[in-house]
Design a protein around this motif. Structure first.
Motif, PDB file in Angstrom:
ATOM      1  N   SER A 121       4.126  -4.264  -6.519  1.00 43.93           N
ATOM      2  CA  SER A 121       2.967  -3.870  -5.466  1.00 43.93           C
ATOM      3  C   SER A 121       1.497  -4.497  -5.780  1.00 43.93           C
ATOM      4  CB  SER A 121       3.034  -2.655  -5.138  1.00 43.93           C
ATOM      5  OG  SER A 121       2.568  -1.720  -6.379  1.00 43.93           O
ATOM      6  N   GLY A 122       1.128  -4.456  -6.860  1.00 42.16           N
ATOM      7  CA  GLY A 122       0.123  -4.856  -7.189  1.00 42.16           C
ATOM      8  C   GLY A 122      -0.346  -6.231  -6.941  1.00 42.16           C
ATOM      9  N   LYS A 123       0.732  -7.170  -7.603  1.00 49.02           N
ATOM     10  CA  LYS A 123       0.855  -8.665  -7.488  1.00 49.02           C
ATOM     11  C   LYS A 123       0.902  -8.966  -6.045  1.00 49.02           C
ATOM     12  CE  LYS A 123       3.486 -12.672  -8.915  1.00 49.02           C
ATOM     13  NZ  LYS A 123       4.651 -13.222  -9.478  1.00 49.02           N
ATOM     14  N   ALA A 124       1.686  -8.152  -5.248  1.00 49.72           N
ATOM     15  CA  ALA A 124       1.732  -8.508  -3.655  1.00 49.72           C
ATOM     16  C   ALA A 124       0.470  -8.378  -3.057  1.00 49.72           C
ATOM     17  CB  ALA A 124       2.901  -7.741  -3.051  1.00 49.72           C
ATOM     18  N   LEU A 125      -0.315  -7.192  -3.557  1.00 49.44           N
ATOM     19  CA  LEU A 125      -1.562  -6.991  -2.863  1.00 49.44           C
ATOM     20  C   LEU A 125      -2.650  -7.994  -3.191  1.00 49.44           C
ATOM     21  CD1 LEU A 125      -3.215  -5.259  -0.770  1.00 49.44           C
ATOM     22  CD2 LEU A 125      -3.802  -3.913  -2.801  1.00 49.44           C
ATOM     23  N   GLN A 126      -2.647  -8.379  -4.619  1.00 53.06           N
ATOM     24  CA  GLN A 126      -3.370  -9.226  -4.936  1.00 53.06           C
ATOM     25  C   GLN A 126      -3.434 -10.655  -4.531  1.00 53.06           C
ATOM     26  OE1 GLN A 126      -2.802 -12.134  -7.292  1.00 53.06           O
ATOM     27  NE2 GLN A 126      -4.857 -12.630  -8.063  1.00 53.06           N
ATOM     28  N   GLN A 127      -2.150 -11.109  -4.339  1.00 51.42           N
ATOM     29  CA  GLN A 127      -1.818 -12.367  -3.681  1.00 51.42           C
ATOM     30  C   GLN A 127      -2.407 -12.339  -2.074  1.00 51.42           C
ATOM     31  OE1 GLN A 127       2.398 -13.100  -4.326  1.00 51.42           O
ATOM     32  NE2 GLN A 127       2.138 -13.836  -6.215  1.00 51.42           N
ATOM     33  N   TYR A 128      -2.102 -11.291  -1.332  1.00 52.22           N
ATOM     34  CA  TYR A 128      -2.625 -11.159  -0.144  1.00 52.22           C
ATOM     35  C   TYR A 128      -4.148 -11.116  -0.086  1.00 52.22           C
ATOM     36  CZ  TYR A 128      -3.938  -8.648   4.065  1.00 52.22           C
ATOM     37  OH  TYR A 128      -4.669  -8.288   5.367  1.00 52.22           O
ATOM     38  N   LEU A 129      -4.760 -10.623  -0.849  1.00 53.54           N
ATOM     39  CA  LEU A 129      -6.157 -10.721  -0.818  1.00 53.54           C
ATOM     40  C   LEU A 129      -6.768 -12.072  -1.178  1.00 53.54           C
ATOM     41  CD1 LEU A 129      -6.937  -7.263  -2.524  1.00 53.54           C
ATOM     42  CD2 LEU A 129      -7.329  -7.888  -0.041  1.00 53.54           C
ATOM     43  N   GLN A 130      -5.978 -12.673  -2.011  1.00 52.76           N
ATOM     44  CA  GLN A 130      -6.442 -14.076  -2.165  1.00 52.76           C
ATOM     45  C   GLN A 130      -6.213 -14.991  -1.179  1.00 52.76           C
ATOM     46  OE1 GLN A 130      -4.113 -15.387  -5.922  1.00 52.76           O
ATOM     47  NE2 GLN A 130      -6.067 -15.486  -6.880  1.00 52.76           N
TER      48      GLN A 130
END
Length: 382
Positions: A121-130
């Motif tokens: 979930s953290g990785k998915a949110l980080q990629q979205y914010l990028q």
């Protein structure tokens, strides 16, 4: 249960916030465990942790269920005038979760089958914010207090995922208001204790992306706290309260696997003076969410570890809330494992021999703490 102490004060008012981990206070009241110690206790429902803090500080409440960092923050004067507080009993471990709104989740490249998972979930949110750095407004996430495990666990999750604090806005929202705030799109997600994450998921307004037990396993969540003045002036009363509450925690030990106890606890919690769950859509069979571990009793669980207090100080330093040494002398005032051992021994319960431990290694019997990123935190302030 034998009456063990002669309380200096028999009539008391204790505060709680309507959360599942208020259960030890409610059980101690409803099972007559306070009364068995000669105490006439009124439980007073409060909307926020700030209200709990202020009322304990000014003596309106004689004690309360509080978020674990609150006695330390109050003693340090963080967020309000300094009022020394102390705790000798951890009431619960786990129970928190991070939930993201359904609209936000629909924009993430995240397989629901992977949830709950802090890394995915953290990785998915980080990629979205990028991918969408020019959002008109930063992502808005809520916690119950800036001086709470919820706040530190949320930031820990974001940091582990490589998300900068500048990419999100973290605001404070009372626990019972979280689901409504999520439903109205006022916030994009939150970190809160049960049952509010389950209710958000049940209503379809959000989904749990990680339990905080996955981030910090076997970590203190709620403690019973009193002012230092109360502890000093009414030591027999304080130990009588601790006795009743530890007995209640023991009663709750198998509540999730014991259907009779679950039904009994639900009968109490649903009442309007407690969690008022009658119209929530939740049922007794859904009282404990299997993806959000919650525990109330154990020799190590109920222990007010000073090493965990020092780790809280480190989180305060990381977020620039406070600057000072981790071996602060306040740790010995705030955390009283000696009183915990005395009360536990009188009830025939075993306790750890040390006041601090290596946090993060899991412990020899699996009852130690673990961090999702493999962190080890060593501290000794015994």
């Amino acid at each position: 249960m034998t009456r063990l102490y002669q309380a200096e004060q028999q009539t008391l008012t204790l505060g709680f916030v309507p959360l599942l981990d208020a259960a030890p206070l409610i059980v101690a009241k409803e099972l007559g465990l306070f009364a068995a110690q000669g105490l006439n206790v009124t439980l007073q429902r409060e909307a926020s942790w700030a209200s709990i803090r202020d009322k304990v500080a000014f003596g309106v409440l004689d004690g309360a269920q509080v978020i674990a960092p609150l006695p330390l923050a109050s003693s340090l004067g963080l967020g309000a005038a300094a009022v020394p507080m102390t705790t000798a009993l951890v009431l619960s471990s786990g129970g928190n979760a991070i939930t993201l709104s359904t609209p936000l989740l629909q924009q993430l490249d995240l397989d629901p089958a992977l949830l709950p998972c802090p890394l995915a979930s953290g990785k998915a949110l980080q990629q979205y914010l990028q991918q969408v750095p020019q959002r008109q407004q930063p992502l808005r996430l809520a916690t119950v207090s800036p001086y709470s495990c919820h706040h530190y666990q949320l930031h820990y999750w974001l940091s582990t995922a490589g998300i900068s604090p500048r990419q999100v806005e973290v605001i404070g929202v009372a626990p019972a208001a979280m689901t409504a705030q999520l439903a109205s799109d006022a916030i994009d997600g939150f970190c809160v204790g049960e049952p509010w994450s389950s209710l958000a998921q049940l209503s379809g307004h959000g989904s749990i992306v990680t339990s905080c037990d996955q981030l910090w396993h076997n970590w203190q969540e709620k403690v019973f706290a009193v002012s230092q003045q109360f502890a000093d002036n009414q030591p027999q009363c304080y130990q009588a309260l601790l006795t009743a509450l530890l007995h209640a925690c023991h009663w709750l030990q198998d509540v999730q696997s014991n259907s009779d106890k679950t039904t009994q606890l639900w009968h109490w919690l649903v009442q309007p003076q407690y969690l008022a769950l009658a119209d929530s859509g939740l049922t007794s069979s859904r009282l404990f969410n299997p993806v959000i571990p919650q525990a109330f009793f154990g020799a190590a669980l109920n222990m007010p570890w000073r090493s965990q207090g020092a780790f809280m100080l480190q989180q305060m330093r990381n977020l620039q809330q406070w600057q000072g040494p981790l071996n602060h002398p306040l740790l010995q005032q705030v955390y009283r494992p000696d009183l915990y051992r005395q009360v536990a021994a009188n009830l025939g319960f075993s306790t750890p021999a040390t006041d601090s431990r290596l946090e993060g290694d899991g412990g020899l019997n699996g009852d130690g703490s673990r961090f999702s990123d493999g962190l080890l935190f060593g501290f000794n302030n015994s």
